[in-house]
Write an enzyme that holds these catalytic residues in place. Structure first.
Site, short mmCIF file in Angstrom:
data_model
loop_
_atom_site.label_atom_id
_atom_site.label_comp_id
_atom_site.label_asym_id
_atom_site.label_seq_id
_atom_site.Cartn_x
_atom_site.Cartn_y
_atom_site.Cartn_z
CE LYS A 71 2.74 0.05 5.04
NZ LYS A 71 2.22 -0.12 3.69
NE ARG A 98 2.91 -7.63 10.77
CZ ARG A 98 2.46 -6.86 9.78
NH1 ARG A 98 1.48 -7.28 9.01
NH2 ARG A 98 2.98 -5.67 9.56
CD GLU A 109 -2.81 0.51 2.62
OE1 GLU A 109 -2.70 -0.56 3.25
OE2 GLU A 109 -3.47 1.46 3.01
P1 ATP Z 1 2.18 -2.31 8.09
O1 ATP Z 1 1.38 -3.04 9.09
O2 ATP Z 1 3.62 -2.18 8.42
O3 ATP Z 1 1.60 -1.01 7.72
P2 ATP Z 1 1.02 -3.56 5.85
O4 ATP Z 1 0.75 -5.00 5.90
O5 ATP Z 1 -0.12 -2.64 5.99
O6 ATP Z 1 2.20 -3.24 6.83
P3 ATP Z 1 1.39 -3.44 3.05
O7 ATP Z 1 1.96 -2.33 2.27
O8 ATP Z 1 -0.04 -3.73 2.91
O9 ATP Z 1 1.77 -3.15 4.55
O10 ATP Z 1 2.25 -4.75 2.85
C1 ATP Z 1 2.64 -5.27 1.60
C2 ATP Z 1 2.97 -6.72 1.78
O11 ATP Z 1 4.01 -6.87 2.72
C3 ATP Z 1 1.78 -7.49 2.30
O12 ATP Z 1 1.66 -8.69 1.58
C4 ATP Z 1 2.12 -7.73 3.73
O13 ATP Z 1 1.55 -8.91 4.19
C5 ATP Z 1 3.65 -7.79 3.71
N1 ATP Z 1 4.19 -7.39 5.00
C6 ATP Z 1 3.96 -6.24 5.67
N2 ATP Z 1 4.59 -6.24 6.85
C7 ATP Z 1 5.24 -7.43 6.95
C8 ATP Z 1 6.07 -8.04 7.94
N3 ATP Z 1 6.36 -7.43 9.09
N4 ATP Z 1 6.56 -9.28 7.69
C9 ATP Z 1 6.29 -9.89 6.53
N5 ATP Z 1 5.52 -9.38 5.55
C10 ATP Z 1 5.00 -8.16 5.75
MG MG Z 2 -1.81 -3.36 4.44
#
Ligand code: ATP
Ligand code: MG
Length: 556
Positions: A271, A261, A35
């Protein structure tokens, strides 16, 4: 052995192998779907290495798709930084960059299809009512009074939503599933809401935006994704993912698989929290070298290979766990030990005068850039009558364990001669200002002729030929292993996460440093020129990592 051959298996690879063996799929197509609402962090690196790594190893494809359905939190800056970070990590996406917003027309069409099938309706409950109707984990929800509106009326209402005839929050489109489901996400989830927001890709074309759960599965299907890999918090949502795909006319049937994660000790990985740190100026931007962002690690001197190696070592499972910072640091330390050229820098200088060396003369010494790698060549290091050494490398008195310079004793200057400390000069407060020494001219590249044993070796720079530098030492950003579990993570920020040393002196060769390319400063650690504040005229070095894992000792 190449990195690829080395890559260990995991449960996702086993699923893929089975799907290929059974003929369910003939190839593998994954995607990385960030995102664009922040910079990528090391957790994303895990997902990137998994998705792109699988595509590489199975000669498949991996798309980069921006999951851009929340325009008010998104920004084109993030879109750009994310692409740069993925490329820097060493991966290439298949074809053009994709955006969920590329599919807004199709998504709208599928929403209409659901309405036509009696599987979606426009709801006028407000947010509070909707929560009340949704029920709880222990109590079933109840149907909205708008649930049984006719198909014709819903079609007209949805069209009006699209045409901007309703205010934000006045109504939404919901999937008609089951208000008593034990999965909360199946209790008639909202799939479209009204938002009068400009979108970085679609401009002002839309005033309704689809929700993640509706968008993601359809985007996967439209891109022929075979294995849609996401983190465990989406486990329940898999029901909704499958429900949407099963209820629209779309040929492909992607499958979602969840893995745990990455959590890393002494930092935060959301984020939202990272954005807080940036907004509140508690760090100097997303690429502050203390941040767990890809951009931060890069600026600090981490290499792409070290981050890929880290992702390989931590593996992919369904088990929640928190990885010690030492695991990541070991990866960069091993890489730089092998690949970083050596250089000398004195962070806390004290003056040494070699009284039997010619005055105003500069001798050019040739010093190896790497002790074990001839291919890294040599460099010229100027040697002069006055040199600087680390204040902590001299003592007037010391026991045998202290292998540095002691009054009346000898030590070797790295790459140069053996010197002997003869006497010291102190200021009024008793601080040593100058150490007077003699040198043995017959010790360059060899031991003293008479068999004297000189064990200690210290680093040094020429006083007149060295350059001024600022050195930034980084420590953990937080004082506790799991800051996210604190009520307020601000309260556990480490006030000493950054130490700035202004008066460091470095050998002239370091004026040619390239930003982000680390050197080993002999006996100090690994350092690289800062990409923002550093230049040949203003040497600013970031400590990437120390030579040894001192952290494990402190915490354990
Ligand atoms: P955050 O919670 O840090 O905002 P998010 O999941 O909202 O992270 P996205 O931009 O939606 O962030 O993530 C893109 C991809 O990265 C998704 O497939 C998500 O599952 C993966 N991802 C995000 N954070 C992690 C993590 N800590 N470990 C492994 N994969 C991750
Ligand atoms: Mg997300």
């Amino acid at each position: 052995m190449s990195e690829t051959e080395n890559r260990p298996s995991n449960f996702i690879r086993q699923i893929i192998n089975a799907d290929l063996d059974s003929g369910k799929h003939t190839g593998v197509h994954t995607r990385f779907p960030p995102e664009p609402n922040g910079y990528l962090h090391i957790g994303h690196a895990k997902s990137i290495c998994l998705n792109f790594g699988i595509a590489q190893d199975y000669q498949g494809q991996c798309n980069l798709r921006f999951d851009d359905t929340n325009p008010e939190k998104e920004d084109i800056d993030y879109v750009n930084s994310i692409q740069e970070d993925v490329k820097w990590l060493g991966f290439e996406w298949s074809g053009d960059v994709r955006y969920s917003s590329n599919y807004f027309d199709q998504l709208y069409g599928y929403a209409v299809e659901l309405i036509e099938k009696g599987l979606a309706y426009v709801d006028f409950l407000n947010g509070e009512q909707m929560r009340e109707y949704r029920g709880t984990l222990t109590a079933p929800g109840k149907n909205s009074p708008y649930r049984d509106t006719s198909v014709e009326e819903n079609l007209a209402l949805f069209e009006k939503m699209k045409n901007g005839e309703f205010k934000e929050g006045e109504c939404s489109l919901r999937a008609k599933i089951d208000m008593t489901s034990s999965f909360m996400c199946m209790r008639d989830p909202v799939i479209y809401r009204v938002k009068f927001v400009h979108h970085h890709q679609t401009g002002d074309k839309w005033c309704i935006y689809p929700m993640y759960d509706f968008t993601h599965c359809i985007s996967d299907a439209l891109e022929n994704i075979t294995h849609s890999l996401c983190t465990l918090e989406f486990q329940d949502n898999r029901r909704l993912y499958d429900w949407v795909i099963d209820n629209i006319s779309i040929a492909t049937q992607p499958r979602q698989y969840e893995f745990s994660r990455l959590n890393l000790e002494y930092t935060v990985m959301s984020k939202r929290k990272l954005n807080d740190l940036v907004e509140e100026k508690l760090v100097n931007g997303w690429d502050d070298p203390r941040m767990p962002t890809i951009a931060g690690f890069r600026r600090r001197g981490y290499t792409p290979a070290s981050i890929r190696e880290f992702c390989q070592r931590i593996g992919v499972t369904k088990m929640d766990n928190t990885v010690e910072m030492g695991v990541l640091e070991a990866c960069i330390r091993e890489d730089l030990n092998e690949n970083a050229p050596r250089a000398m820098a004195v962070l806390d200088p004290v003056r040494v005068v070699i009284e039997n060396f010619k005055e105003d003369s500069v001798e050019t010494l040739t010093v190896k850039n790497h002790p074990n790698d001839e291919s890294m060549g040599t460099r010229a290091v100027p040697f002069t009558r006055e040199v600087l050494i680390e204040a902590e490398d001299f003592r007037e008195e010391a026991n045998k364990k202290y292998k540095r310079l002691v009054l009346g004793k000898e030590v070797r200057l790295r790459g140069a001669y053996v010197i002997k400390a003869e006497r010291v000069e102190k200021d009024a407060d008793g601080n040593i200002t100058t150490i007077y020494c003699s040198y043995d001219p017959d010790t360059l590249g060899k031991n003293p002729a008479d068999g004297r044993k000189v064990k200690g070796v210290i680093h040094w720079v020429s006083a007149s030929e060295s350059l001024d530098a600022e050195v930034r030492l980084y420590d953990r950003l937080f004082t506790v292993p799991n800051p996210a579990s604190e009520e307020d993570f601000h309260s556990v920020l480490n006030p000493e996460s950054l130490t700035v040393i202004k008066g460091a002196k470095v050998e002239p060769y370091l004026a040619t440093s390239e930003a982000e390319k680390a050197f080993q400063f002999e006996r100090q650690g690994y350092f690289c020129l800062d990409s923002k504040d550093g230049s040949a005229d203003n040497l600013v070095f970031n400590r990437t990592v120390g030579l040894r894992d001192t952290w494990a000792k402190i915490s354990g």
